[in-house]
Design an enzyme around this catalytic site. Structure first.
Site, PDB file in Angstrom:
ATOM      1  CB  ALA A  83       3.483 -11.773  -8.602  1.00 43.73           C
ATOM      2  CE1 TYR A  84      -0.050  -5.144  -8.233  1.00 40.21           C
ATOM      3  CE2 TYR A  84       1.413  -6.179  -6.648  1.00 40.21           C
ATOM      4  CZ  TYR A  84       0.232  -5.528  -6.939  1.00 40.21           C
ATOM      5  OH  TYR A  84      -0.665  -5.276  -5.943  1.00 40.21           O
TER       6      TYR A  84
END
Length: 167
Positions: free
Chosen positions: A30-31
């Protein structure tokens, strides 16, 4: 630890790469920001984790800093994703003495398969396997970060061989 990452990325034409596939890892990533640069958390096989910060520089090169973090912290950070969590299985594929990473996506991007190779310089021209399709290096719609923050609806699939799993 600082490294410079230079890579090329391709759509995958067919499954013949599997004949040369070695180890694989299930990745959730995930960012954590929508900034031009990226902060990514990655959980690997549910047993190890890392935090990566990338800064775009000139051309294909990116300054990259990567740190191992505790698995429980990674799980917590995944809950703070900007967009959604990317799920994929990454296979290491040896072709003519070079290691390729082939990512088979799951979840919202199921059906998409991408291959990438890290190169020493932008002038490095590795032999290209026949199972590669169209090159998508630099095409933002195939960056994991862009896919993570894109709409969570299932991507439209195309029928052409090279684009059979395009976004």
């Amino acid at each position: 630890m600082k490294a410079i990452e230079i890579e090329r990325k391709f759509l995958v034409r067919n499954d013949s790469w599997r004949d040369c596939a070695g180890m694989s890892h299930v990745l959730q990533q995930a960012y954590l920001s929508r900034d031009k640069n990226s902060v990514r958390v990655r959980l690997i096989d549910g047993r190890s984790a890392c935090l990566t910060i990338k800064f775009h520089t000139a051309g294909l090169a990116k300054d990259e800093y990567e740190y191992e973090i505790p698995v429980e912290e990674a799980r917590d950070l995944l809950l703070h994703a900007t967009g959604h969590v990317i799920e994929k299985t990454r296979y290491r594929v040896l072709y003519e003495g070079r290691n390729w990473d082939v990512d088979v996506f799951a979840g919202v991007y199921e059906g998409l398969t991408l291959a990438e190779i890290e190169i020493a310089s932008e002038d490095d021209l590795p032999a290209l396997p026949k199972w590669l399709g169209r090159e998508v290096t630099g095409n933002k719609r195939y960056s994991n970060r862009a896919m993570a923050v894109a709409s969570c609806s299932r991507p439209r699939m195309h029928g052409a061989v090279d684009d059979r799993a395009a976004l």
